[in-house]
Design a protein around this motif. Structure first.
Motif, PDB file in Angstrom:
ATOM      1  N   ALA A   1       9.975 -11.384  13.918  1.00 50.24           N
ATOM      2  CA  ALA A   1       8.814 -12.901  13.369  1.00 50.24           C
ATOM      3  C   ALA A   1       7.759 -12.352  13.239  1.00 50.24           C
ATOM      4  CB  ALA A   1       9.610 -13.742  13.911  1.00 50.24           C
ATOM      5  N   SER A   2       6.953 -12.456  14.036  1.00 47.30           N
ATOM      6  CA  SER A   2       5.958 -11.843  13.784  1.00 47.30           C
ATOM      7  C   SER A   2       5.325 -10.928  12.730  1.00 47.30           C
ATOM      8  CB  SER A   2       5.510 -11.428  15.120  1.00 47.30           C
ATOM      9  OG  SER A   2       3.303 -11.475  14.906  1.00 47.30           O
ATOM     10  N   LEU A   3       5.454  -9.932  12.305  1.00 50.78           N
ATOM     11  CA  LEU A   3       5.890  -8.205  11.381  1.00 50.78           C
ATOM     12  C   LEU A   3       6.111  -9.598  10.760  1.00 50.78           C
ATOM     13  CD1 LEU A   3       6.477  -5.302  12.963  1.00 50.78           C
ATOM     14  CD2 LEU A   3       4.564  -5.922  12.137  1.00 50.78           C
ATOM     15  N   LEU A   4       7.182 -10.561  10.142  1.00 49.97           N
ATOM     16  CA  LEU A   4       7.355 -10.827   8.686  1.00 49.97           C
ATOM     17  C   LEU A   4       6.612 -11.556   7.776  1.00 49.97           C
ATOM     18  CD1 LEU A   4       9.365 -10.482   6.802  1.00 49.97           C
ATOM     19  CD2 LEU A   4      11.348 -12.333   8.023  1.00 49.97           C
ATOM     20  N   SER A   5       6.163 -12.105   9.448  1.00 54.91           N
ATOM     21  CA  SER A   5       5.290 -13.553   8.939  1.00 54.91           C
ATOM     22  C   SER A   5       3.371 -12.437   8.355  1.00 54.91           C
ATOM     23  CB  SER A   5       4.574 -14.363   9.862  1.00 54.91           C
ATOM     24  OG  SER A   5       4.594 -14.115  11.013  1.00 54.91           O
ATOM     25  N   GLU A   6       3.408 -11.846   9.135  1.00 55.10           N
ATOM     26  CA  GLU A   6       1.722 -11.215   8.712  1.00 55.10           C
ATOM     27  C   GLU A   6       2.564 -10.257   7.734  1.00 55.10           C
ATOM     28  OE1 GLU A   6       0.278  -7.702  11.086  1.00 55.10           O
ATOM     29  OE2 GLU A   6       0.628  -9.222  12.776  1.00 55.10           O
ATOM     30  N   LEU A   7       3.260  -9.854   6.902  1.00 56.55           N
ATOM     31  CA  LEU A   7       3.723  -9.599   5.636  1.00 56.55           C
ATOM     32  C   LEU A   7       3.836 -10.313   4.350  1.00 56.55           C
ATOM     33  CD1 LEU A   7       6.546  -6.797   4.756  1.00 56.55           C
ATOM     34  CD2 LEU A   7       6.143  -8.211   3.221  1.00 56.55           C
ATOM     35  N   TYR A   8       4.709 -11.277   4.838  1.00 57.20           N
ATOM     36  CA  TYR A   8       4.316 -12.904   4.214  1.00 57.20           C
ATOM     37  C   TYR A   8       2.304 -12.748   3.482  1.00 57.20           C
ATOM     38  CZ  TYR A   8       8.999 -14.068   4.637  1.00 57.20           C
ATOM     39  OH  TYR A   8      11.024 -13.729   4.585  1.00 57.20           O
ATOM     40  N   CYS A   9       2.068 -13.225   4.708  1.00 55.36           N
ATOM     41  CA  CYS A   9       0.515 -13.120   3.640  1.00 55.36           C
ATOM     42  C   CYS A   9       0.007 -12.423   3.475  1.00 55.36           C
ATOM     43  CB  CYS A   9      -0.330 -13.544   5.055  1.00 55.36           C
ATOM     44  SG  CYS A   9       0.087 -14.993   6.375  1.00 55.36           S
ATOM     45  N   GLN A  10       0.447 -10.932   3.574  1.00 59.65           N
ATOM     46  CA  GLN A  10      -0.267  -9.785   2.968  1.00 59.65           C
ATOM     47  C   GLN A  10       0.757 -10.015   1.507  1.00 59.65           C
ATOM     48  OE1 GLN A  10       0.895  -5.525   3.337  1.00 59.65           O
ATOM     49  NE2 GLN A  10      -1.336  -5.579   4.604  1.00 59.65           N
ATOM     50  N   GLU A  11       0.947 -10.699   1.048  1.00 53.53           N
ATOM     51  CA  GLU A  11       2.215 -10.697  -0.627  1.00 53.53           C
ATOM     52  C   GLU A  11       1.617 -12.449  -1.002  1.00 53.53           C
ATOM     53  OE1 GLU A  11       5.821  -9.965   0.527  1.00 53.53           O
ATOM     54  OE2 GLU A  11       5.985  -8.029  -0.185  1.00 53.53           O
ATOM     55  N   ASN A  12       0.913 -12.721  -0.361  1.00 56.38           N
ATOM     56  CA  ASN A  12      -0.038 -14.524  -0.398  1.00 56.38           C
ATOM     57  C   ASN A  12       0.984 -15.026  -0.369  1.00 56.38           C
ATOM     58  OD1 ASN A  12      -2.552 -13.688  -1.032  1.00 56.38           O
ATOM     59  ND2 ASN A  12      -2.514 -12.706  -2.921  1.00 56.38           N
ATOM     60  N   SER A  13       1.985 -14.882   0.358  1.00 58.79           N
ATOM     61  CA  SER A  13       3.097 -16.017   0.485  1.00 58.79           C
ATOM     62  C   SER A  13       3.010 -16.741   2.124  1.00 58.79           C
ATOM     63  CB  SER A  13       4.609 -15.626   0.459  1.00 58.79           C
ATOM     64  OG  SER A  13       4.936 -14.707   0.091  1.00 58.79           O
ATOM     65  N   VAL A  14       2.238 -17.472   1.812  1.00 57.77           N
ATOM     66  CA  VAL A  14       1.418 -18.628   3.098  1.00 57.77           C
ATOM     67  C   VAL A  14       2.923 -19.453   3.404  1.00 57.77           C
ATOM     68  CG1 VAL A  14      -0.092 -19.932   4.320  1.00 57.77           C
ATOM     69  CG2 VAL A  14      -0.462 -17.746   2.652  1.00 57.77           C
ATOM     70  N   ASP A  15       3.476 -19.791   2.435  1.00 60.29           N
ATOM     71  CA  ASP A  15       4.338 -21.036   2.874  1.00 60.29           C
ATOM     72  C   ASP A  15       4.759 -20.925   3.095  1.00 60.29           C
ATOM     73  OD1 ASP A  15       2.669 -23.218   1.696  1.00 60.29           O
ATOM     74  OD2 ASP A  15       3.393 -22.738  -0.650  1.00 60.29           O
ATOM     75  N   ALA A  16       5.997 -18.992   3.099  1.00 59.76           N
ATOM     76  CA  ALA A  16       7.188 -18.820   3.941  1.00 59.76           C
ATOM     77  C   ALA A  16       6.811 -18.356   5.486  1.00 59.76           C
ATOM     78  CB  ALA A  16       7.454 -17.334   3.161  1.00 59.76           C
ATOM     79  N   ALA A  17       5.502 -18.164   5.721  1.00 56.46           N
ATOM     80  CA  ALA A  17       5.071 -17.584   6.851  1.00 56.46           C
ATOM     81  C   ALA A  17       4.984 -18.691   7.914  1.00 56.46           C
ATOM     82  CB  ALA A  17       3.772 -17.262   6.580  1.00 56.46           C
ATOM     83  N   LYS A  18       4.099 -20.197   7.735  1.00 55.38           N
ATOM     84  CA  LYS A  18       4.527 -20.848   8.714  1.00 55.38           C
ATOM     85  C   LYS A  18       5.120 -20.840   9.429  1.00 55.38           C
ATOM     86  CE  LYS A  18       0.463 -22.635   5.942  1.00 55.38           C
ATOM     87  NZ  LYS A  18       0.064 -23.872   5.129  1.00 55.38           N
ATOM     88  N   PRO A  19       6.901 -21.562   8.717  1.00 55.12           N
ATOM     89  CA  PRO A  19       7.737 -22.041   8.815  1.00 55.12           C
ATOM     90  C   PRO A  19       8.903 -21.427   9.582  1.00 55.12           C
ATOM     91  CG  PRO A  19       8.231 -22.000   6.897  1.00 55.12           C
ATOM     92  CD  PRO A  19       6.581 -21.617   6.298  1.00 55.12           C
ATOM     93  N   LEU A  20       8.465 -20.272   9.103  1.00 59.63           N
ATOM     94  CA  LEU A  20       9.156 -18.909  10.334  1.00 59.63           C
ATOM     95  C   LEU A  20       8.567 -18.895  11.236  1.00 59.63           C
ATOM     96  CD1 LEU A  20      10.165 -15.935  10.595  1.00 59.63           C
ATOM     97  CD2 LEU A  20       8.407 -15.070   9.764  1.00 59.63           C
ATOM     98  N   LEU A  21       6.964 -19.316  11.451  1.00 63.71           N
ATOM     99  CA  LEU A  21       6.631 -18.762  12.798  1.00 63.71           C
ATOM    100  C   LEU A  21       6.535 -20.318  13.638  1.00 63.71           C
ATOM    101  CD1 LEU A  21       2.847 -17.054  11.345  1.00 63.71           C
ATOM    102  CD2 LEU A  21       4.212 -16.702  13.516  1.00 63.71           C
ATOM    103  N   ARG A  22       6.242 -21.203  12.495  1.00 65.40           N
ATOM    104  CA  ARG A  22       7.155 -22.819  13.681  1.00 65.40           C
ATOM    105  C   ARG A  22       8.076 -22.718  14.780  1.00 65.40           C
ATOM    106  NH1 ARG A  22       5.486 -25.034   9.450  1.00 65.40           N
ATOM    107  NH2 ARG A  22       3.111 -25.794   9.019  1.00 65.40           N
ATOM    108  N   LYS A  23       9.221 -21.780  13.387  1.00 67.06           N
ATOM    109  CA  LYS A  23      10.472 -21.679  13.929  1.00 67.06           C
ATOM    110  C   LYS A  23      10.614 -20.925  15.289  1.00 67.06           C
ATOM    111  CE  LYS A  23      15.461 -21.131  13.324  1.00 67.06           C
ATOM    112  NZ  LYS A  23      16.452 -20.498  12.462  1.00 67.06           N
ATOM    113  N   ALA A  24       9.912 -19.668  15.060  1.00 70.85           N
ATOM    114  CA  ALA A  24      10.118 -18.565  16.211  1.00 70.85           C
ATOM    115  C   ALA A  24       9.204 -19.450  17.663  1.00 70.85           C
ATOM    116  CB  ALA A  24       8.708 -17.444  15.615  1.00 70.85           C
ATOM    117  N   ILE A  25       7.635 -20.305  17.569  1.00 72.47           N
ATOM    118  CA  ILE A  25       7.428 -21.058  18.197  1.00 72.47           C
ATOM    119  C   ILE A  25       8.098 -21.679  19.241  1.00 72.47           C
ATOM    120  CG2 ILE A  25       5.408 -22.595  18.970  1.00 72.47           C
ATOM    121  CD1 ILE A  25       3.936 -21.341  16.662  1.00 72.47           C
ATOM    122  N   GLN A  26       8.881 -22.207  17.936  1.00 79.77           N
ATOM    123  CA  GLN A  26      10.174 -23.881  19.245  1.00 79.77           C
ATOM    124  C   GLN A  26      11.210 -23.460  20.229  1.00 79.77           C
ATOM    125  OE1 GLN A  26      12.120 -25.781  16.018  1.00 79.77           O
ATOM    126  NE2 GLN A  26      13.101 -26.822  17.330  1.00 79.77           N
TER     127      GLN A  26
END
Length: 524
Positions: A110-135
């Motif tokens: 989850a952590s690496l995937l969200s980093e990659l999403y941000c690198q690709e400017n897909s912040v809207d994909a990174a946020k829900p991923l991190l929120r679910k992982a945090i939950q």
């Protein structure tokens, strides 16, 4: 019954043998992959081939998920094939959620995937991923804290400091509940840093007081304790410097310098903390050392100790060059740009204009390597070019650079610094821009409408108004403004402003025929 038991035992033995065989081929392929990854130079293609060879064996879910994670990590860190990296990381995240007690693979994916999403400017994909992982990570203290830090950092990069502060507050409370005062302090200090960026000073003061108490009371790894103290003192020092209080900051700066000397004598402790929530570190020792050099340079520039600023800049840049040979951390480039910005101003003050221009070019090259760095420092670059143009008496170009810088910044202190310098350009040009000049002076009127709390910038605004009154021939008014500048600059050891004010006051007394006072000021 005996036959059934024998058959069952035989089946179990066969299954164990199969599992053992599966583990042996997997470990063999994994060993080859790691050998190729750590070769000098790394043989990434062969490493990837070894990992891909795992899948035709139709491995168990645990091995499949872990292999997808390893492939995604290798492709993300060592290649430009972000599409394949994303595909493997998404599979690792999806499969690992179906497996109980598989936290490391699940949350690292989850952590690496969200980093990659941000690198690709897909912040809207990174946020829900991190929120679910945090939950779903609340029973895993290390990963829960790490993911909270990561999402807070993401909000910070988006300039959503309110959401970032809320997350850091949640992290601080969680760390308190799981008994980690060390990580609680890290969350609170990070929140204090963002509150300083937002200029929410009424919230900063009680928070820093609480942080100071936690840091002093925490008993643990000496390096971790001293790093917390460095973090705390850096916030205090930058708070004073932002406020232009050069004299008041000296005790904190001295403590900070002593603290970094203490850290440099400590050896890293290999013993891992007993609380998994404590498995964090703010910055490496070497990075902290450069940071302390940096804030020392900032202080020296504000105080007018130009030789000291030059000395510490040289030391910091030398250490940065060594670190960048081994470490590509983005924070090192940020440190280098900020150091160069300060030393460029030092060069311009001391008349080394050609060197300043070369260093401005160096800053441009550094910023071009990182879109985020360029975005954060574009206004400063135009400001430096404006200052250079002033130094070579190209006032039209200086005006253009300062005007561009104003359009690019929403930072109040930088805005006030630019406006103050732009006003001085208009003053030197005479009557060409009277209406614009009056408007600028009204916006930085230190008597009643100055937009920032910086003591240094407010004193500079009094000086600019004194300069304007001098050129207008209103000498009594000019003396009033310059005396106010002197009072403020003497209170906080702003030596350059003191010198400029004395020179201009001396000139006024000379024009007014008061040669005794002129001689007295000249002797000072």
């Amino acid at each position: 019954m005996a036959a059934q038991a024998a058959a069952a035992a035989q089946a179990a033995a066969a299954q164990a043998a199969q599992a053992e065989a599966a583990e042996s081929w997997y470990l063999a392929l994994l060993g080859f992959a790691e050998h190729f990854r750590t070769s000098s130079p790394p043989k990434i293609r062969l490493c990837v081939h070894c990992l891909q060879a795992v899948f035709p064996f139709k491995p168990p879910q645990r091995i499949e998920a872990r292999t997808h994670l390893q492939l995604g990590s290798v492709l993300y860190h060592h290649t430009k094939n972000s599409e394949q990296a994303r595909s493997h990381l998404e599979k690792a995240w999806l499969i690992s959620q179906q497996i109980t007690q598989f936290e490391d693979v699940k949350f690292e994916a989850a952590s690496l995937l969200s980093e990659l999403y941000c690198q690709e400017n897909s912040v809207d994909a990174a946020k829900p991923l991190l929120r679910k992982a945090i939950q779903i990570s609340q029973q895993t203290p290390y990963w829960h804290c790490r993911l909270l830090f990561q999402l807070a950092q993401l909000h910070t990069l988006e300039k959503d400091l309110v959401s970032a502060c809320d997350l850091l507050g949640v992290g601080a409370e969680y760390a308190r509940v799981v008994g980690s005062e060390y990580t609680r302090a890290l969350f609170l200090l990070s929140k204090g840093m963002l509150l300083l960026m937002e200029r929410k000073l009424q919230e900063v003061h009680p928070l820093l007081t609480l942080c100071g108490q936690i840091v002093e009371n925490w008993q643990g790894n000496p390096i971790q304790k001293e790093s917390l103290r460095v973090f705390f003192l850096v916030l205090q020092v930058t708070h004073y410097l932002d406020a232009g209080q050069v004299k008041s900051v000296k005790p904190c700066l001295k403590q900070l310098q002593q603290c970094i000397q203490t850290i440099s004598t400590l050896h890293d402790d290999e013993i891992l903390p007993s609380n998994p929530a404590d498995l964090f570190h703010w910055l490496p020792k070497e990075h902290m050392c450069v940071l302390v050099y940096l804030v020392t340079v900032m202080h020296s520039m504000q105080a007018g100790y130009l030789e000291k600023a030059q000395k510490y800049t040289d030391k910091a840049l030398m250490q940065l060059e060594k670190l960048k040979m081994l470490d590509c951390s983005p924070i090192l480039s940020s440190f280098q740009v900020i150091l160069l910005e300060h030393i460029i101003m030092c060069r311009l003050v001391t008349g080394h204009k050609a060197t300043a221009l070369q260093e401005i070019s160096q800053v441009c090259q550094l910023c071009q390597q990182s879109p985020r760095l360029f975005s954060n420092h574009a206004a400063q670059l135009h400001t430096l070019l404006g200052l250079y143009c002033v130094s070579v008496n190209c006032m039209d170009n200086a005006e253009a650079q300062f005007t561009t810088a104003l359009r690019l910044t929403n930072h109040q202190e930088l805005w006030a610094f630019i406006v103050t310098n732009l006003a001085s350009v208009y003053i030197r040009e005479g009557n060409r821009h009277q209406e614009v000049l009056y408007s600028l002076l009204e916006r930085i009127n230190p008597d009643h409408s100055f937009p920032v709390s910086s003591h240094c910038l407010r004193a500079a605004a009094f000086y600019v108004r004194g300069l304007f009154s001098f050129f207008q021939g209103r000498y009594n008014e000019a003396k009033r403004f310059l005396r106010e500048t002197l009072k403020m600059s003497n209170a906080e050891d702003l030596n350059r402003l003191t010198a400029c004010s004395l020179v201009l006051l001396g000139h006024i007394f000379y024009v007014l025929g008061n040669h005794r006072l002129f001689s007295l000021l000249a002797s000072v």
